[in-house]
Design a protein around this motif. Sequence first.
Motif, PDB file in Angstrom:
ATOM      1  N   LEU A 111      29.409  37.607  39.888  1.00  0.00           N
ATOM      2  CA  LEU A 111      30.553  37.786  38.985  1.00  0.00           C
ATOM      3  C   LEU A 111      30.170  38.715  37.840  1.00  0.00           C
ATOM      4  CD1 LEU A 111      32.089  34.221  38.464  1.00  0.00           C
ATOM      5  CD2 LEU A 111      33.001  36.107  39.812  1.00  0.00           C
ATOM      6  N   SER A 112      30.837  39.828  37.723  1.00  0.00           N
ATOM      7  CA  SER A 112      30.534  40.772  36.653  1.00  0.00           C
ATOM      8  C   SER A 112      31.810  41.513  36.285  1.00  0.00           C
ATOM      9  CB  SER A 112      29.438  41.744  37.121  1.00  0.00           C
ATOM     10  OG  SER A 112      29.177  42.676  36.111  1.00  0.00           O
ATOM     11  N   PRO A 113      32.593  40.939  35.377  1.00  0.00           N
ATOM     12  CA  PRO A 113      33.888  41.530  35.045  1.00  0.00           C
ATOM     13  C   PRO A 113      33.771  42.983  34.587  1.00  0.00           C
ATOM     14  CG  PRO A 113      33.602  39.418  33.944  1.00  0.00           C
ATOM     15  CD  PRO A 113      32.301  39.731  34.585  1.00  0.00           C
ATOM     16  N   LEU A 114      32.680  43.332  33.909  1.00  0.00           N
ATOM     17  CA  LEU A 114      32.542  44.700  33.401  1.00  0.00           C
ATOM     18  C   LEU A 114      32.379  45.712  34.539  1.00  0.00           C
ATOM     19  CD1 LEU A 114      30.218  44.114  30.329  1.00  0.00           C
ATOM     20  CD2 LEU A 114      32.690  44.229  30.409  1.00  0.00           C
ATOM     21  N   ASP A 115      31.905  45.236  35.696  1.00  0.00           N
ATOM     22  CA  ASP A 115      31.788  46.122  36.856  1.00  0.00           C
ATOM     23  C   ASP A 115      32.949  45.921  37.827  1.00  0.00           C
ATOM     24  OD1 ASP A 115      29.283  47.137  36.010  1.00  0.00           O
ATOM     25  OD2 ASP A 115      28.362  45.251  36.625  1.00  0.00           O
ATOM     26  N   ILE A 117      33.862  43.104  39.265  1.00  0.00           N
ATOM     27  CA  ILE A 117      33.604  42.123  40.331  1.00  0.00           C
ATOM     28  C   ILE A 117      34.062  40.732  39.872  1.00  0.00           C
ATOM     29  CG2 ILE A 117      31.875  41.098  41.879  1.00  0.00           C
ATOM     30  CD1 ILE A 117      30.168  43.609  41.421  1.00  0.00           C
ATOM     31  N   GLY A 118      35.110  40.270  40.484  1.00  0.00           N
ATOM     32  CA  GLY A 118      35.633  38.940  40.206  1.00  0.00           C
ATOM     33  C   GLY A 118      35.481  38.062  41.439  1.00  0.00           C
ATOM     34  N   PRO A 145      18.463  34.791  38.350  1.00  0.00           N
ATOM     35  CA  PRO A 145      18.470  33.990  37.112  1.00  0.00           C
ATOM     36  C   PRO A 145      18.835  34.825  35.882  1.00  0.00           C
ATOM     37  CG  PRO A 145      16.219  34.486  37.748  1.00  0.00           C
ATOM     38  CD  PRO A 145      17.097  35.105  38.792  1.00  0.00           C
ATOM     39  N   ASN A 146      19.912  35.587  35.966  1.00  0.00           N
ATOM     40  CA  ASN A 146      20.410  36.303  34.788  1.00  0.00           C
ATOM     41  C   ASN A 146      21.833  35.821  34.494  1.00  0.00           C
ATOM     42  OD1 ASN A 146      21.962  37.581  36.771  1.00  0.00           O
ATOM     43  ND2 ASN A 146      20.593  39.337  36.871  1.00  0.00           N
ATOM     44  N   VAL A 147      22.462  36.388  33.466  1.00  0.00           N
ATOM     45  CA  VAL A 147      23.769  35.871  33.047  1.00  0.00           C
ATOM     46  C   VAL A 147      24.789  35.909  34.192  1.00  0.00           C
ATOM     47  CG1 VAL A 147      25.735  36.324  31.540  1.00  0.00           C
ATOM     48  CG2 VAL A 147      23.455  36.363  30.611  1.00  0.00           C
ATOM     49  N   GLU A 148      24.855  37.045  34.897  1.00  0.00           N
ATOM     50  CA  GLU A 148      25.839  37.168  35.988  1.00  0.00           C
ATOM     51  C   GLU A 148      25.545  36.148  37.099  1.00  0.00           C
ATOM     52  OE1 GLU A 148      24.247  39.799  34.766  1.00  0.00           O
ATOM     53  OE2 GLU A 148      25.743  41.228  34.079  1.00  0.00           O
ATOM     54  N   ASP A 150      23.867  33.289  36.832  1.00  0.00           N
ATOM     55  CA  ASP A 150      24.118  31.922  36.350  1.00  0.00           C
ATOM     56  C   ASP A 150      25.614  31.617  36.304  1.00  0.00           C
ATOM     57  OD1 ASP A 150      21.478  31.335  36.137  1.00  0.00           O
ATOM     58  OD2 ASP A 150      21.347  31.611  33.973  1.00  0.00           O
ATOM     59  N   ALA A 151      26.391  32.623  35.844  1.00  0.00           N
ATOM     60  CA  ALA A 151      27.850  32.412  35.774  1.00  0.00           C
ATOM     61  C   ALA A 151      28.412  32.224  37.184  1.00  0.00           C
ATOM     62  CB  ALA A 151      28.518  33.603  35.098  1.00  0.00           C
ATOM     63  N   GLY A 154      27.586  28.723  38.323  1.00  0.00           N
ATOM     64  CA  GLY A 154      28.470  27.739  37.670  1.00  0.00           C
ATOM     65  C   GLY A 154      29.849  27.730  38.321  1.00  0.00           C
ATOM     66  N   TYR A 155      30.356  28.917  38.586  1.00  0.00           N
ATOM     67  CA  TYR A 155      31.678  29.054  39.199  1.00  0.00           C
ATOM     68  C   TYR A 155      31.674  28.443  40.602  1.00  0.00           C
ATOM     69  CZ  TYR A 155      36.114  31.272  40.385  1.00  0.00           C
ATOM     70  OH  TYR A 155      37.420  31.500  40.744  1.00  0.00           O
TER      71      TYR A 155
END
Lengths: 198, 244
Positions: A111-115, A117-118, A145-148, A150-151, A154-155
């Motif tokens: 998941l990376s909204p800035l790129d 990717i939803g 193990p980075n923010v994207e 981990d998010a 979680g999702y």
Amino acid sequence: MVYPGHLKKLVEALTRFPGIGQKSAQRIAFYLLGCSREDVVAIARAMVDAKDKLGFCQTCGSLAETDLCIYCSDSKRDNNLLCVVQEPRDVLVLERTGQYSGLYHVLHGALSPLDGIGPEELKLDRLVSRIRESEIREVIIATNPNVEGDATAGYLARLLNPLSVRVTRIAFGLPVGGDIEYADDLTLSRALDGRRVI
Amino acid sequence: MEQRMFKADGIVLRTRILGEADRLVTLLTLEEGKFEAVARGARKIKSKLAAGVDLFNYGHFTFHRGKTWPIITGQDTIKSFSCFREDPDLYPYGIYMAELSDRLISGEQPCAEICRLLLEGWKLLGEKNTDRFLLCRSFELKLAHISGYSPHLHSCTNCGSEKALAFSPRQGGLMCSCCQAADAIKMDPGTAAVARRLIKAPLSQSSLVRLSDSQKKELACVTAAFLTYHLDLGEIKSRRLLAE
């Protein structure tokens, strides 16, 4: 630098590889010129074949030469375990450990909204229906193990928990062979959280 | 002569993969504004920089001036907003604030006020009783205000009448029924009063405001249209995930 035409073309083509600069490209080009014609053709053929004959598994999304990859078509693998990874190369890394014998599911991203990717781009509905239709009892989320990563984990956990499967995340901690002195605060605090009895 | 080494306190707004194991990090610093820097080897599992140059980190950075980009040589974390990693509901909000700040600041101009606003916004998002919707609207309006584009929310922008019932993004403020422009969006006086309060009051007080669902819709429409028109932000990619 002035090269003969075809050498220039070869060096330019080789600089397109990741991590290969002008000097390395020149070195590889001269290596290839020193090889026999059969060897050069074999290298070129291997590249073209890999590009033409490799695709993605219809079930799990990892690299495959047919509709099913070698993991999905292997009856000896543990059908109760599913490991979710970000990229096809992560499958190879996990296989190298020799510790895991379950199945895989490749998201092809995180998941990376800035790129842009939803959840839709990750085709999570395919993962959900796969779990519903199979005997999977545990899903191991092995995103980066980075923010994207981990998010995404979680999702996924929120999405999969209602399916009555056990959802786990790979452990966080200190890399083997490193010194605690040089560990960053976040890694160290996660290592403390994930401590276990010995 | 420009020093080869320099230091700055900054926030990681965005990271991109560079080459095989490096990361190109967009930093918003108190001293030097926004710029990109390279974190060499930050994708490697044993990298000392890996955790510090990840999104939602605020830290002391040391740099070496490189040929194309500054190279990050050291990092000490001041605050890591780990709540965004742990809570998938919070993540889109954190990203949204980061993207808005990133898109608004165009270059290496000092922007300490925006840095502090973003840090406070992230901190409040991680707190339990925060109204995330109002916090985001307050953040948007304050960001516009800091950039010098505060909307006119007291009277009709055209004639000064106090009976204004709509908002024109192009005119940048309220409009009365006589002057109403073609792009006007309905905005009742209560919503306008809330918007005024959200601009003036500290970010931490945004959750104290009470709004009906229709007023919330109005406020979201007005702020989005205003930001798009005046700040030339184009498409805000994180809005899609926020909407989901």
